[in-house]
Scaffold this active site. Structure first.
Site, PDB file in Angstrom:
ATOM      1  N   PHE A   9      31.847 -23.940   6.871  1.00  0.00           N
ATOM      2  CA  PHE A   9      30.636 -23.917   7.667  1.00  0.00           C
ATOM      3  C   PHE A   9      29.565 -24.441   6.701  1.00  0.00           C
ATOM      4  O   PHE A   9      28.688 -23.362   6.459  1.00  0.00           O
ATOM      5  CB  PHE A   9      30.640 -22.547   8.458  1.00  0.00           C
ATOM      6  N   LYS A  34       6.115 -15.388  25.033  1.00  0.00           N
ATOM      7  CA  LYS A  34       5.595 -14.954  26.008  1.00  0.00           C
ATOM      8  C   LYS A  34       4.269 -13.715  25.985  1.00  0.00           C
ATOM      9  O   LYS A  34       4.797 -12.787  25.323  1.00  0.00           O
ATOM     10  CB  LYS A  34       6.517 -14.519  27.288  1.00  0.00           C
ATOM     11  N   ASP A  36       8.949 -11.130  32.799  1.00  0.00           N
ATOM     12  CA  ASP A  36      10.205 -11.426  31.905  1.00  0.00           C
ATOM     13  C   ASP A  36      10.231 -10.569  30.792  1.00  0.00           C
ATOM     14  O   ASP A  36      11.326 -10.026  30.677  1.00  0.00           O
ATOM     15  CB  ASP A  36      10.303 -12.932  31.450  1.00  0.00           C
ATOM     16  N   LYS A  78      26.834 -16.008  12.439  1.00  0.00           N
ATOM     17  CA  LYS A  78      27.188 -15.354  13.992  1.00  0.00           C
ATOM     18  C   LYS A  78      28.154 -14.062  13.462  1.00  0.00           C
ATOM     19  O   LYS A  78      28.834 -14.227  12.651  1.00  0.00           O
ATOM     20  CB  LYS A  78      27.804 -16.137  14.860  1.00  0.00           C
ATOM     21  N   ASP A 108      18.520 -21.420  17.430  1.00  0.00           N
ATOM     22  CA  ASP A 108      17.996 -20.683  18.432  1.00  0.00           C
ATOM     23  C   ASP A 108      16.990 -19.575  18.164  1.00  0.00           C
ATOM     24  O   ASP A 108      15.739 -19.357  18.748  1.00  0.00           O
ATOM     25  CB  ASP A 108      18.944 -20.207  19.689  1.00  0.00           C
TER      26      ASP A 108
END
Length: 387
Positions: free
Chosen positions: A238, A273, A279, A172, A17
């Site tokens: 992992f 954006k 936003d 993470k 992401d």
């Protein structure tokens, strides 16, 4: 019960992401360099061996979208399919259109001014945006998200410097903080780190090295005690990570980008954006307001909500929640905000100098509390007036 637990997470720049956020903001920055008035809404999606660029861009800039995307992917560390993606050879699809003329008309001239012929821009969308600040850390940020970011930044630093050559880009962290009932941090209850790694290293070695090189370097001793739990790679190995292990999408880490769940969130993402999109601009403005108010001593912590309607300049509403830490009535705080901040999109764009290529640097490790960056919405330039 006189304590409670609050958990915040962060992800490395190699998380799928976050990869998408960085590609979208890299494209935005490149456009801003030559066309600061461009309208950009660039989304990125990725999965195994595939990256897709989609959205709406209206610009005079001549931009090689594919080159920017590939260069960004490679800079993160995805240069081999074995680590999750190869920026040199992966399939890349570009599906970018132009901004809707209906939205463009509403942004170009605000509803309040169309009959007067004035030139104030309207909000590029409706919605509510949240800003937050707390005096529990020097960054005016909640401690759990600040510490979670420090862990993921350290993971990337050690990987890119080759200090821990078994580290791979995806990873993470998670911090669970125990708070006193009055909202002050007491201790760290749990630390979780999950990191992608090469096949050669054992889980025992991973745990030992992460404790030595990460935890001891990033977590203050005064927040640890004998009951603090450290959990490393709880799923086991992992090895498969990045877009090969999980699909990625721009704007899917909005809590990581903001305050780690310590306050409400309006739901809008930031990356890709341009500054007419409230936003992003509204959330930056709300943080600027909250941080300056807390630094001025009006409250120990403060949440600010702004709301906008598409095509209108003035905010529909301003809400302040100080969690009962305010030194003056909240109604007076709102009056001070109205007297000292121009919260129209045009006002925020001008005051925060948002027509500049400053966005990619925010697309990993948070948009707020970044003392490592010179971000205009982090400046304490209204404190004296607010006092």
């Amino acid at each position: 019960m006189d304590t409670y637990l609050l958990t915040s997470e962060s992800v490395t720049e190699g998380h799928p992401d976050k990869l998408c956020d960085q590609v979208s903001d890299a494209i935005l920055d490149e456009i801003m360099k030559s066309d600061p008035y461009a309208r950009v809404a660039c989304e990125t999606a990725t999965t195994t061996n595939l990256v897709v660029l989609l959205g709406e861009i209206t610009t005079t800039a001549n931009v090689n979208f594919e080159k920017i995307a590939r260069d960004t992917i490679l800079s993160i560390g995805y240069n081999n399919e074995e680590v999750g993606l190869d920026g040199k050879t992966c399939k890349l699809i570009t599906a970018l259109g132009k901004q809707s003329p209906d939205i463009k008309a509403g942004v170009d001239l605000a509803l309040e001014n169309r009959e007067k012929g004035e030139k104030r821009i309207g909000a590029g969308d409706q919605g509510m945006m949240i800003g937050y600040a707390t005096d529990e850390s020097e960054e005016y940020m909640p401690l759990p998200i600040s510490l979670a970011h420090s862990i993921t930044r350290k993971l990337t630093e050690l990987r890119k410097s080759n200090t821990l050559n078994w580290l791979r880009p995806d990873g993470k962290s998670q911090i669970t903080m125990e708070y006193n009932i009055d909202g002050t941090p007491n201790r760290i209850d749990t630390v979780v780190i999950s990191t992608q790694h090469s096949p050669e290293i054992s889980q025992e070695s991973i745990q030992e090295q992460l404790m030595e090189f990460i935890c001891k370097k990033t977590i203050p001793n005064n927040l640890l005690d004998s009951k603090t739990k450290f959990i490393v790679n709880p799923s086991g190995q992992f090895i498969v990570g990045g877009p090969h292990g999980d699909a990625g999408l721009t704007g899917r880490k909005i809590i990581v980008d903001t305050y780690g769940g310590s306050c409400r969130h309006g739901g809008g993402a930031f990356s890709g954006k341009d500054c007419t999109k409230v936003d992003r601009t509204g959330a930056y403005g709300a943080r600027w307001v909250a941080k300056n108010c807390v630094a001025a001593g009006l409250a120990s912590r403060m949440e600010v909500q702004l709301s906008y309607a598409i095509g209108m300049a003035e905010p529909i509403s301003i809400m302040v929640d100080t969690h009962k830490t305010n030194k003056i009535p909240e109604s007076e705080i709102i009056k001070k905000i109205n007297d000292n901040f121009d919260l129209t999109p045009g006002g925020l764009i001008q005051d925060l100098e948002l027509r500049n290529p400053i966005y990619k640097q925010t697309s990993a490790y948070g948009h707020f509390g970044r003392n490592d960056l010179d971000l205009p919405w982090e400046k304490l330039n209204k404190v004296t007036k607010l006092k």
